[in-house]
Design a protein around this motif. Structure first.
Motif, PDB file in Angstrom:
ATOM      1  N   VAL A 105       0.847  -1.191   0.000  1.00 48.11           N
ATOM      2  CA  VAL A 105       0.000   0.000   0.000  1.00 48.11           C
ATOM      3  C   VAL A 105       0.882   1.240   0.000  1.00 48.11           C
ATOM      4  O   VAL A 105       2.087   1.175   0.228  1.00 48.11           O
ATOM      5  CB  VAL A 105      -0.940   0.006   1.218  1.00 48.11           C
ATOM      6  CG1 VAL A 105      -1.873  -1.192   1.186  1.00 48.11           C
ATOM      7  CG2 VAL A 105      -0.153   0.027   2.527  1.00 48.11           C
ATOM      8  N   GLY A 106       0.267   2.386  -0.246  1.00 49.23           N
ATOM      9  CA  GLY A 106       1.015   3.627  -0.306  1.00 49.23           C
ATOM     10  C   GLY A 106       1.509   4.074   1.054  1.00 49.23           C
ATOM     11  O   GLY A 106       0.983   3.679   2.103  1.00 49.23           O
ATOM     12  N   SER A 108       1.078   6.781   2.411  1.00 50.38           N
ATOM     13  CA  SER A 108       0.060   7.547   3.129  1.00 50.38           C
ATOM     14  C   SER A 108      -0.809   6.645   3.998  1.00 50.38           C
ATOM     15  O   SER A 108      -1.498   7.119   4.901  1.00 50.38           O
ATOM     16  CB  SER A 108      -0.826   8.308   2.139  1.00 50.38           C
ATOM     17  OG  SER A 108      -1.499   7.403   1.274  1.00 50.38           O
ATOM     18  N   GLU A 109      -0.777   5.332   3.739  1.00 52.07           N
ATOM     19  CA  GLU A 109      -1.554   4.380   4.529  1.00 52.07           C
ATOM     20  C   GLU A 109      -0.706   3.704   5.605  1.00 52.07           C
ATOM     21  O   GLU A 109      -1.111   3.624   6.761  1.00 52.07           O
ATOM     22  CB  GLU A 109      -2.168   3.316   3.621  1.00 52.07           C
ATOM     23  CG  GLU A 109      -3.216   3.839   2.654  1.00 52.07           C
ATOM     24  CD  GLU A 109      -3.885   2.706   1.900  1.00 52.07           C
ATOM     25  OE1 GLU A 109      -4.278   1.715   2.542  1.00 52.07           O
ATOM     26  OE2 GLU A 109      -3.996   2.809   0.668  1.00 52.07           O
ATOM     27  N   SER A 116       4.948  -1.299   4.511  1.00 48.45           N
ATOM     28  CA  SER A 116       3.956  -0.829   3.526  1.00 48.45           C
ATOM     29  C   SER A 116       2.969  -1.930   3.148  1.00 48.45           C
ATOM     30  O   SER A 116       2.562  -2.059   1.994  1.00 48.45           O
ATOM     31  CB  SER A 116       4.661  -0.292   2.266  1.00 48.45           C
ATOM     32  OG  SER A 116       5.417   0.859   2.573  1.00 48.45           O
TER      33      SER A 116
END
Length: 759
Positions: A105-106, A108-109, A116
């Motif tokens: 995931v990005g 930001s998450e 990640s």
């Protein structure tokens, strides 16, 4: 630091299979263990007051015990109900890590240093259990060796308890909630915070360690009820002291018992050295009619430890140099879910490296790993907390510290005075459980005369010993700058042994090289000094670069030798980085080996300088390029590698001949390879057990027509299994590769890729 002198083994138990699982990235049920910064804005019911009494078993002062509320929590959770339909949930096998098979995931998450991967959210596990009517005469327990995190357990709709720290083993008494002769419904809830930065490493997600149902007679050896210590140890004999605690859950009747313990030797060797002597104490509990009630096994070792402030560590009178690493709890592409073979493979590689000590970073490992370290002869520093009252990440486990800590501690100002007070109380708790253990805590910013150093049995320094942002290559950096501190701490604490608990912070990518090469033995990584390439996420493998506040192996060795990590030696796939051979040459000085860096495929640099370094335990070496000598060197004092920094590149062969004490010691060579022509597969084991858990690790090498590994090959490889078995993960060790771990298609990284096959 020692192999276990006391341990526990559950009485007859059952591992639980056939779980149903549901994951929600948000909170689906209206409850939480406790409100945290990441969920305090939600309308959630806190359940920690029903969980905290589980800790009472370990709190000696009854006045400090937690009281469970008189009634069940006033919440409706459909997942815990007996009749709830879970047929559309996913079937999983526990041990289970719900995040490791997911898509990356990005940032930001989930933060990059947390992997990640989709670790956030709530995971529910359901299971049917059956107990006979005869079991009603027994005590029924549930042992959970690790569930990430803030776990809570229901049986037949009743909240039994749980444990917030995802790294800690805990036991729950299921007996009052069991329906004997009927089906029982077990539900376990695990929750990871919604914060994108709640850990400083990959935490895993879910029930990632073993779960056991324990059935014992009402009178039995207590939880952790066998305690063994040794004294008067000599080469010929030792005194073994054994204490047994017995639980009788029958509140109406006394139960007279006879207790017998026999000690057997089951493994020869020496603790903390080559192989340990291991013993097993088998305790049997009988009633007065000689009926066996319970049997309990305790593994232990016999050893004396001496911590000498000036001369170091002595085990059974023998001086032992600590050659240690820090190790996190994950298993690379397999995630946090424990696997015996994968854990054994890691330890085998550390043995090959020359490691004899492991600091469990930074939390308790699975009990299975400690059993392995005992059997293989590793010394262990077993960590319990990464932080106390002050957190290092949002919603990390510092939030649970005040749940059980004495109230007056909460009023202290954060900093050295509070730290010293907290450490003193934690120290006392450890000694209550086992007075033979030494207690320490790693210091990152403390100064030599801080009060906390006087409380420690051993002083442990993180990076300060070697200096932080110290040396000419680091002079341009801003931030906290510290000169090497071993002398200062020793002068202020002359009677304390001082160790480096984290000493290097080296950075490199296996098989990747960049130019120019720093002339320093330790330099910070950046794009302008040959340290790496931030656009391709690569760091040079010359092993002379570190983080801003860290050090390379050479500088650590230099500091150690001029005074009386250390993660990343092996990459995520289990392939050896170049620095593996640098440490090995230091730690296995009797092992005849040599390792040349870099590889010799540089068509774009013909006629340009390519520095050549050699890692070896030899004391003299001569380098040849296409048969022409580049000079013979003697290893200088306080040098830990040979460097030929003016070698001009031409295709062909580089060879080194190494000598020690005037005699040839070892050789190594690298050649310019041809184009990639074939794959060569090799397995770490050719026969594995058909139990659905055993693993074999398959290395794929990209080779040229002459069978040489092509060190620049990044070809895509499709893996397949034609016989029984399943590919559970692939990897290449490159942190920048965001291909899902279960993918059977994987690019090689610098000639290598890995497939993990399960039976």
């Amino acid at each position: 630091m020692s192999p276990s002198s006391s341990s526990w083994a559950p009485s007859p138990s059952t591992g639980i299979v056939g779980w149903k699982f549901l994951h929600s990235p948000t909170t689906p049920d209206g409850v939480t263990y406790s409100l945290r910064p990441d969920n305090e804005s939600e309308d959630l019911e806190e359940l920690r007051h029903w969980v905290l009494p589980v800790a009472n078993e370990f709190i000696a002062d009854a006045d400090q015990h937690f009281k469970r509320p008189d009634s069940e929590p006033q919440v409706h959770i459909e997942y815990v109900a007996d009749g709830y339909y879970d047929g559309n949930w996913t079937s999983v096998t526990v041990l289970h890590d719900w995040a490791i098979t997911g898509d990356f995931v990005g940032l930001s998450e989930v933060a990059g240093y947390m992997g990640s991967l989709p670790v956030r959210g709530v995971g529910w596990y359901r299971q049917k259990l059956s107990f006979t009517r005869d079991d009603s005469e027994k005590s029924i327990y549930l042992d959970v060796e690790g569930a990430m995190a803030f776990s809570m357990v229901w049986l037949n709709g009743h909240l039994v308890g749980g444990w917030p720290n995802g790294y800690v083993t805990f036991r729950l008494d299921l007996t009052p909630c069991v329906k004997f002769g009927e089906e029982n419904y077990l539900a376990i809830r695990a929750e990871n915070p919604q914060s994108k930065k709640f850990s400083r490493w990959y935490p895993g997600a879910g029930i990632y360690r073993d779960v056991w149902v324990i059935k014992v007679p009402i009178t039995h050896v207590a939880h952790y009820g066998s305690h063994i210590t040794t004294r008067d140890v000599s080469a010929k004999s030792a005194t073994v002291d054994l204490s047994i605690t017995i639980d009788n859950k029958d509140t109406k009747h006394h139960q007279p018992v006879n207790v017998f313990t026999k000690v057997y030797k089951y493994k020869d060797g020496r603790v903390g050295q080559k192989e340990p002597n291991m013993y097993i104490a088998i305790t049997k509990l009988y009633d007065l009619e000689n009926r066996l009630l319970d049997e309990y096994e305790t593994n232990f070792g016999i050893r004396t430890l001496k911590f000498d402030a000036n001369n170091g560590l002595f085990i059974n009178g023998e001086h032992i140099y600590i050659q240690g690493v820090n190790q996190h709890h994950d298993l690379g592409a397999l995630g946090a879910a424990w696997n015996l073979r994968a854990g054994t493979r890691q330890l085998e590689m550390l043995k090959e490296l020359g490691v004899n000590a492991i600091r469990m970073a930074h939390n308790p490992p699975t009990p299975e790993l400690l059993r392995l370290t005992d059997e293989m002869g590793f010394m262990v520093i077993d960590g319990i907390f990464d932080c106390w009252l002050e957190g290092k990440s949002a919603s990390d486990f510092h939030l649970i510290f005040e749940d059980w800590h004495e109230p007056d501690i909460r009023s202290f100002v954060h900093g050295p005075p509070a730290a010293g007070k907290i450490f003193s109380e934690l120290h006392d708790i450890v000694l209550e459980e086992d007075g033979t253990r030494s207690v320490t805590s790693s210091l990152f910013r403390a100064i030599a005369n801080d009060s906390i150093t006087g409380e420690m049995d051993i002083i442990s320094l993180n990076y300060q010993g070697e200096g932080m942002r110290y040396g000419g290559a680091y002079a341009h950096l801003t931030g906290n700058r510290i000169l090497p501190q071993y002398d200062n701490f020793h002068a202020a604490n002359p009677d304390s042994l001082i160790i480096g608990s984290e000493v290097t912070w080296s950075l490199s990518s296996r098989g990747s090289f960049h130019f120019p090469v720093s002339p320093y033995i330790s330099a910070p990584v950046n794009d302008t000094n040959g340290g790496g390439n931030s656009s391709t996420y690569e760091i040079t493998a010359y092993e002379v670069y570190s983080s801003e506040s860290g050090s390379t192996p050479d500088r650590v060795f230099y500091t150690q030798d001029t005074k009386p990590s250390y993660s990343g030696i092996i990459d995520l796939a289990g392939f050896k980085k170049e620095r593996f051979y640098l440490y090995q040459s230091r730690w296995r000085s009797d092992f005849p080996a040599a390792h040349i860096v870099p590889h010799w495929n540089w068509p774009e640099r013909v006629g340009q300088v390519i520095p050549v370094h050699v890692f070896t335990s030899g004391d003299e070496a001569e380098l040849f390029v296409n048969g022409r000598s580049q000079g013979k060197q003697k290893k200088e004092p306080l040098a830990y590698r040979f460097r030929w920094d003016d070698v001009v590149y031409e295709p062909g062969e580089v060879k080194v001949v190494v000598y020690k004490d005037g005699k040839q010691w070892s050789t190594d060579n690298v050649v310019t390879t041809g184009e990639a022509a074939a794959l060569r597969l090799s397995a770490d084991r050719t026969t594995i057990t058909a139990d659905g858990e055993d693993l074999t690790f398959i290395t794929a090498e990209v080779v040229d027509s002459n069978g040489n590994v092509v060190p620049t090959a990044n070809n895509a490889i499709q893996f397949d299994v034609s016989s029984p078995g399943v590919i559970v993960a692939t990897d290449n060790g490159f942190p920048g590769d965001l291909t899902k771990f279960p993918s059977t298609k994987r690019n090689a990284l610098n000639g290598l890729a890995l497939a993990i096959v399960r039976s």
